[in-house]
Design a protein around this motif. Structure first.
Motif, PDB file in Angstrom:
ATOM      1  N   GLU A 198       0.823  -1.211   0.000  1.00  0.00           N
ATOM      2  CA  GLU A 198       0.000   0.000   0.000  1.00  0.00           C
ATOM      3  C   GLU A 198       0.856   1.260   0.000  1.00  0.00           C
ATOM      4  O   GLU A 198       0.604   2.205  -0.741  1.00  0.00           O
ATOM      5  CB  GLU A 198      -0.913   0.000   1.234  1.00  0.00           C
ATOM      6  CG  GLU A 198      -2.063   0.967   1.169  1.00  0.00           C
ATOM      7  CD  GLU A 198      -3.143   0.559   0.196  1.00  0.00           C
ATOM      8  OE1 GLU A 198      -3.893   1.450  -0.245  1.00  0.00           O
ATOM      9  OE2 GLU A 198      -3.240  -0.638  -0.149  1.00  0.00           O
ATOM     10  N   GLY A 199       1.879   1.271   0.823  1.00  0.00           N
ATOM     11  CA  GLY A 199       2.689   2.478   0.971  1.00  0.00           C
ATOM     12  C   GLY A 199       3.748   2.648  -0.086  1.00  0.00           C
ATOM     13  O   GLY A 199       4.049   3.770  -0.500  1.00  0.00           O
ATOM     14  N   GLN A 201       3.748   2.057  -3.205  1.00  0.00           N
ATOM     15  CA  GLN A 201       3.285   2.574  -4.488  1.00  0.00           C
ATOM     16  C   GLN A 201       2.340   3.764  -4.322  1.00  0.00           C
ATOM     17  O   GLN A 201       1.543   4.079  -5.195  1.00  0.00           O
ATOM     18  CB  GLN A 201       2.612   1.452  -5.284  1.00  0.00           C
ATOM     19  CG  GLN A 201       3.573   0.314  -5.589  1.00  0.00           C
ATOM     20  CD  GLN A 201       2.974  -0.749  -6.480  1.00  0.00           C
ATOM     21  OE1 GLN A 201       1.783  -0.996  -6.474  1.00  0.00           O
ATOM     22  NE2 GLN A 201       3.813  -1.403  -7.275  1.00  0.00           N
ATOM     23  N   SER A 202       2.437   4.426  -3.177  1.00  0.00           N
ATOM     24  CA  SER A 202       1.589   5.583  -2.908  1.00  0.00           C
ATOM     25  C   SER A 202       2.335   6.874  -3.190  1.00  0.00           C
ATOM     26  O   SER A 202       3.525   7.000  -2.927  1.00  0.00           O
ATOM     27  CB  SER A 202       1.136   5.566  -1.440  1.00  0.00           C
ATOM     28  OG  SER A 202       0.494   6.772  -1.114  1.00  0.00           O
ATOM     29  N   GLU A 203       1.620   7.851  -3.707  1.00  0.00           N
ATOM     30  CA  GLU A 203       2.224   9.154  -3.986  1.00  0.00           C
ATOM     31  C   GLU A 203       2.049  10.106  -2.811  1.00  0.00           C
ATOM     32  O   GLU A 203       2.758  11.088  -2.695  1.00  0.00           O
ATOM     33  CB  GLU A 203       1.576   9.773  -5.234  1.00  0.00           C
ATOM     34  CG  GLU A 203       1.854   9.011  -6.513  1.00  0.00           C
ATOM     35  CD  GLU A 203       3.315   9.099  -6.941  1.00  0.00           C
ATOM     36  OE1 GLU A 203       3.985  10.070  -6.551  1.00  0.00           O
ATOM     37  OE2 GLU A 203       3.774   8.192  -7.653  1.00  0.00           O
ATOM     38  N   SER A 204       1.082   9.845  -1.947  1.00  0.00           N
ATOM     39  CA  SER A 204       0.730  10.852  -0.941  1.00  0.00           C
ATOM     40  C   SER A 204       0.913  10.424   0.503  1.00  0.00           C
ATOM     41  O   SER A 204       1.309  11.225   1.335  1.00  0.00           O
ATOM     42  CB  SER A 204      -0.730  11.283  -1.147  1.00  0.00           C
ATOM     43  OG  SER A 204      -1.591  10.156  -1.065  1.00  0.00           O
ATOM     44  N   MET A 205       0.608   9.152   0.832  1.00  0.00           N
ATOM     45  CA  MET A 205       0.604   8.749   2.230  1.00  0.00           C
ATOM     46  C   MET A 205       2.014   8.475   2.751  1.00  0.00           C
ATOM     47  O   MET A 205       2.652   7.517   2.350  1.00  0.00           O
ATOM     48  CB  MET A 205      -0.282   7.517   2.432  1.00  0.00           C
ATOM     49  CG  MET A 205      -1.758   7.808   2.275  1.00  0.00           C
ATOM     50  SD  MET A 205      -2.799   6.380   2.624  1.00  0.00           S
ATOM     51  CE  MET A 205      -2.354   5.275   1.301  1.00  0.00           C
ATOM     52  N   CYS A 349      -8.142   0.117   1.059  1.00  0.00           N
ATOM     53  CA  CYS A 349      -6.867  -0.179   0.404  1.00  0.00           C
ATOM     54  C   CYS A 349      -6.985  -0.071  -1.119  1.00  0.00           C
ATOM     55  O   CYS A 349      -8.055  -0.251  -1.689  1.00  0.00           O
ATOM     56  CB  CYS A 349      -6.396  -1.574   0.799  1.00  0.00           C
ATOM     57  SG  CYS A 349      -7.551  -2.893   0.353  1.00  0.00           S
ATOM     58  N   LYS A 350      -5.855   0.237  -1.757  1.00  0.00           N
ATOM     59  CA  LYS A 350      -5.817   0.305  -3.220  1.00  0.00           C
ATOM     60  C   LYS A 350      -5.663  -1.080  -3.832  1.00  0.00           C
ATOM     61  O   LYS A 350      -6.191  -1.350  -4.901  1.00  0.00           O
ATOM     62  CB  LYS A 350      -4.640   1.185  -3.679  1.00  0.00           C
ATOM     63  CG  LYS A 350      -4.716   2.633  -3.254  1.00  0.00           C
ATOM     64  CD  LYS A 350      -3.685   3.471  -3.988  1.00  0.00           C
ATOM     65  CE  LYS A 350      -2.260   2.975  -3.771  1.00  0.00           C
ATOM     66  NZ  LYS A 350      -1.798   3.135  -2.379  1.00  0.00           N
TER      67      LYS A 350
END
Length: 372
Positions: A198-199, A201-205, A349-350
């Motif tokens: 999850e983290g 591949q995240s742009e913001s979190m 979750c994405k």
């Protein structure tokens, strides 16, 4: 003198690492792109990409679109740079993911295979893995390693699976598992692996708590690219925090654990997607179960938020399928919370399939990139 030499070597390694990460993340790029984005001189960027090309990690793929001057060479990750496997072991299934160095899933599969603490079980897992790779057209030399996700306490210091109630495992050395596979192995807790997927591949979190709601309940804290482990590698084990004193008996034999109230089996013994389909159509039993489930879950989510003060991502089977029904949880948490005006800090979750297996493969990729 030696200190300066070491520092220069470290700077060169960091620059090389940054350039390779940039190429992995952005796909087709040019040396001027790299120079501008990473604030490196053009000769430095060019020298690094030449080295990466010579190592077979990057290759030239034609030319970039013209911007008015001479076209720059297009650079991209080499097709032969390597791939990573993620393997998620659960009580009833084995999930497999094959990913390239960009983190893109090339192939995934879930295979029914009940867990057993026997050589025969791991021999069978290895057979499934090799067949999976054969179907993918991957050679043994192209595999960087296998990330293995387990539902239990992963003691990285002692190099063992310290314990897994759900699998009936205690003090299982990593070496006793990795000997069955032809590739380097790295071990992760399943919730940690899901959080990493999850983290990573995240742009913001930048920091969040990942609450895994599958057939067992687990959790993990992701913070700026790393997973917080805790003194005994138990950080995030919220499945065994008490939410109802002297409540239902958990599989760990204690009473009142969150797992006894908010695992996926508390909603259905069958397909969780079927449950949410029934809930969508207003089936009375499903609505009643969801109301009860979300009331317990709201207590846990509110407690986690009050302690950590960060976004909370709901994952696992339940988090993957709840969709718009997350508003029911957001509303209940907002009503309970002293500070939050709404429950917007609670997110779904994405990655809705194979998150733990994907996270395990991404950890292999990260370990490889760190050494570039």
């Amino acid at each position: 003198m030696d200190k300066k030499k070491i520092t220069n070597m470290e700077v060169k390694k960091k620059n090389r690492n940054d350039v390779f990460r940039y190429i992995c993340k952005n796909g087709m790029v040019s040396n001027p792109d790299i120079s501008y984005a990473l604030k490196l001189s053009l000769p430095t960027a060019t020298q690094i990409t030449k080295e990466l090309i010579s190592r077979g990690l990057v290759e030239e793929k034609g030319e970039m679109d013209s911007t008015g001057g001479r076209r720059a060479k297009a650079l991209a990750l080499s097709d032969s740079a390597g791939k990573a496997v993620g393997l998620d072991i659960t009580k009833h299934y084995v999930s497999l993911v094959l990913a390239d160095l960009t983190g893109r899933i090339l192939k995934s599969e879930q295979i029914p295979l009940p867990y057993a603490s026997t050589d025969a079980y791991f021999i069978e897992v290895n057979k499934k893995l090799e067949f999976f790779l054969q179907e993918s057209g991957c050679s043994e030399q192209g595999i960087l390693g296998v990330g293995i996700s387990f539902p239990g306490i992963i003691d990285l210091q002692a190099q063992m699976i310290a314990g897994s109630h759900v699998l009936g495992v205690s003090e299982l050395p990593f070496a006793d598992v990795s000997r069955f596979f032809a590739y380097p192995c790295h071990f992760l807790n399943d919730a940690n692996a899901g959080a990493y997927a999850e983290g990573n591949q995240s742009e913001s979190m930048e920091r969040f708590f990942y609450l895994s709601l599958s057939n067992t309940v687990g959790g993990a804290i992701y913070s700026n690219g790393t997973l917080e482990q805790g003194n005994n590698f138990r950080c995030g084990e919220v499945g065994h925090m008490t939410i109802i004193p002297d409540g239902n008996i958990c599989y760990c034999k204690k009473s009142g654990c969150l797992d006894a109230y908010c695992s996926a089996v508390c909603l259905t013994d069958g397909n969780i997607e079927d449950f949410f389909e029934r809930l969508k159509h207003g089936e009375k039993q499903a609505v009643s179960q969801w109301e009860k489930y979300t009331s317990y879950l709201a207590i846990a989510v509110n407690n986690i938020y009050m302690v950590l003060d960060c976004d909370i991502v709901l994952g696992g089977y339940v988090g993957s399928c709840m969709g718009a029904f997350i508003r029911d949880i957001q509303k209940k948490v907002a009503e309970r919370n002293t500070f939050a005006q709404d429950g917007s800090f609670i997110k779904t979750c994405k990655h809705t399939t194979g998150a733990a297996a994907l996270g395990a493969s991404l950890k292999i990729i990260e370990l490889f990139i760190e050494q570039v």
